[in-house]
Design a protein around this motif. Structure first.
Motif, short mmCIF file in Angstrom:
data_model
loop_
_atom_site.label_atom_id
_atom_site.label_comp_id
_atom_site.label_asym_id
_atom_site.label_seq_id
_atom_site.Cartn_x
_atom_site.Cartn_y
_atom_site.Cartn_z
N GLY A 8 2.27 -3.11 -9.78
CA GLY A 8 2.14 -2.13 -8.82
C GLY A 8 0.80 -2.29 -8.03
N GLY A 9 0.29 -3.37 -8.01
CA GLY A 9 -1.00 -3.37 -7.44
C GLY A 9 -0.58 -3.95 -5.93
N GLY A 10 -1.54 -3.83 -4.90
CA GLY A 10 -1.23 -4.34 -3.56
C GLY A 10 -2.18 -3.79 -2.67
N SER A 11 -1.83 -4.07 -1.20
CA SER A 11 -2.87 -3.37 -0.37
C SER A 11 -2.38 -2.27 0.33
CB SER A 11 -2.74 -4.54 0.91
OG SER A 11 -3.23 -5.99 0.55
N VAL A 12 -3.47 -1.26 0.75
CA VAL A 12 -3.04 0.05 1.07
C VAL A 12 -4.08 0.37 1.89
CG1 VAL A 12 -4.34 1.36 -0.80
CG2 VAL A 12 -2.30 2.46 0.59
N GLN A 13 -3.76 1.22 2.86
CA GLN A 13 -4.83 2.00 4.05
C GLN A 13 -5.68 3.05 3.17
OE1 GLN A 13 -5.43 0.99 6.99
NE2 GLN A 13 -3.96 -0.78 6.51
N VAL A 14 -6.69 3.12 3.83
CA VAL A 14 -7.74 4.32 3.20
C VAL A 14 -7.03 5.53 3.02
CG1 VAL A 14 -9.73 5.46 3.69
CG2 VAL A 14 -9.95 3.31 3.72
N ASP A 89 -12.49 1.46 -4.16
CA ASP A 89 -11.60 1.19 -5.36
C ASP A 89 -11.00 -0.09 -5.23
OD1 ASP A 89 -10.46 4.48 -4.31
OD2 ASP A 89 -11.85 3.95 -6.14
N THR A 90 -11.38 -0.97 -4.23
CA THR A 90 -10.98 -2.45 -4.38
C THR A 90 -11.31 -3.26 -5.33
OG1 THR A 90 -10.68 -2.50 -1.61
CG2 THR A 90 -10.92 -4.43 -2.93
N ALA A 91 -10.45 -3.84 -6.22
CA ALA A 91 -10.73 -4.51 -7.66
C ALA A 91 -9.57 -4.95 -8.30
CB ALA A 91 -11.51 -3.40 -8.43
N THR A 92 -9.60 -5.70 -9.23
CA THR A 92 -8.72 -6.25 -9.98
C THR A 92 -8.62 -5.03 -11.17
OG1 THR A 92 -8.94 -8.64 -9.46
CG2 THR A 92 -7.92 -7.85 -11.61
N TYR A 93 -7.56 -4.63 -11.32
CA TYR A 93 -7.28 -3.51 -12.29
C TYR A 93 -6.59 -4.20 -13.59
CZ TYR A 93 -8.60 0.15 -9.13
OH TYR A 93 -9.59 0.76 -8.53
N TYR A 94 -7.23 -3.72 -14.78
CA TYR A 94 -6.81 -4.39 -16.06
C TYR A 94 -6.29 -2.96 -16.97
CZ TYR A 94 -9.11 -8.58 -14.45
OH TYR A 94 -9.87 -9.74 -14.25
N CYS A 95 -5.44 -3.38 -17.82
CA CYS A 95 -4.85 -2.41 -18.71
C CYS A 95 -5.16 -2.93 -19.90
CB CYS A 95 -3.18 -2.35 -18.79
SG CYS A 95 -2.44 -1.76 -19.88
N ALA A 96 -5.63 -2.15 -20.91
CA ALA A 96 -6.25 -2.51 -22.11
C ALA A 96 -5.69 -1.31 -23.28
CB ALA A 96 -7.66 -2.34 -22.22
N ALA A 97 -5.48 -1.78 -24.45
CA ALA A 97 -5.02 -1.21 -25.67
C ALA A 97 -6.17 -1.34 -26.71
CB ALA A 97 -3.59 -1.61 -26.08
N GLY A 98 -6.15 -0.37 -27.53
CA GLY A 98 -7.21 -0.56 -28.62
C GLY A 98 -7.01 0.35 -29.79
N GLY A 117 -4.28 -8.53 -15.21
CA GLY A 117 -4.78 -7.93 -14.42
C GLY A 117 -3.98 -7.87 -12.88
N THR A 118 -4.02 -7.02 -11.79
CA THR A 118 -3.51 -6.75 -10.84
C THR A 118 -4.40 -6.36 -9.68
OG1 THR A 118 -1.43 -5.82 -9.72
CG2 THR A 118 -2.55 -4.14 -11.36
N GLN A 119 -4.06 -7.17 -8.44
CA GLN A 119 -5.09 -6.53 -7.50
C GLN A 119 -4.83 -5.52 -6.58
OE1 GLN A 119 -8.16 -8.44 -6.76
NE2 GLN A 119 -8.40 -7.08 -4.97
N VAL A 120 -5.77 -4.62 -6.44
CA VAL A 120 -5.73 -3.42 -5.61
C VAL A 120 -6.60 -3.57 -4.32
CG1 VAL A 120 -6.10 -1.25 -5.19
CG2 VAL A 120 -4.99 -1.91 -7.23
N THR A 121 -6.20 -3.67 -3.02
CA THR A 121 -7.28 -3.80 -2.02
C THR A 121 -6.91 -2.48 -1.13
OG1 THR A 121 -7.00 -6.15 -2.05
CG2 THR A 121 -7.58 -5.26 -0.16
N VAL A 122 -8.06 -1.95 -0.99
CA VAL A 122 -8.10 -0.73 0.14
C VAL A 122 -8.83 -1.16 1.38
CG1 VAL A 122 -8.46 1.55 0.27
CG2 VAL A 122 -8.08 0.72 -1.90
N ALA A 123 -7.86 -1.15 2.41
CA ALA A 123 -8.34 -1.51 3.81
C ALA A 123 -8.77 -0.37 4.65
CB ALA A 123 -7.43 -2.17 4.57
N SER A 124 -9.98 -0.39 5.18
CA SER A 124 -10.54 0.59 5.97
C SER A 124 -10.04 0.56 7.47
CB SER A 124 -12.11 0.54 6.08
OG SER A 124 -12.44 -0.49 6.23
#
Length: 124
Positions: A8-14, A89-98, A117-124
């Motif tokens: 579900g990650g990707g590039s999106v506008q502010v 908010d631009t970052a690599t997002y990781y899911c975790a279980a514990g 991980g999945t990359q999320v990029t928010v472009a200004s």
């Protein structure tokens, strides 16, 4: 063997929105906590949102009111709805279980299983 696979990650506008998904397999403890962490380049990994086995949630101050964590036990899937996205908010997002528990849901040391991980990029 526990596997966590984010999508579900990707590039999106502010100001835009994205929904991340984390498909889990092999993690059978429904009392266990789950969470989303993120890591931006040059920064430490940080907890973003966590949910206990009973459904209690916790958010970092930086995303409170904009992000929402949820899980579908029937589908064994964790979600992160991200609204009003900002460049920071631009970052690599990781899911975790514990381990089970209600407290400190964003404490990294309480998580034993991680996705790739999945990359999320928010472009200004």
């Amino acid at each position: 063997q526990v596997q966590l696979v984010e999508s579900g990650g990707g590039s999106v506008q502010v100001g835009g929105s994205l929904r991340l998904s984390c498909a889990t397999s092999g993690f059978s403890d429904r009392r266990g906590r789950m969470a989303w962490f993120r890591q931006a380049p040059g920064k430490e990994r940080e907890g973003v949102a966590g949910v206990s086995g009973g459904g209690s949630t916790s958010y970092s101050d930086s995303v409170k009111g904009r992000f929402s964590i949820s899980k579908d036990n029937n589908k064994s899937t964790l979600y992160l709805q991200m609204n009003s996205l900002k460049p920071e908010d631009t970052a690599t997002y990781y899911c975790a279980a514990g381990k089970p528990g209600l407290w400190n849901l964003l404490r990294e040391s309480d998580y034993s299983y991680w996705g790739q991980g999945t990359q999320v990029t928010v472009a200004s």
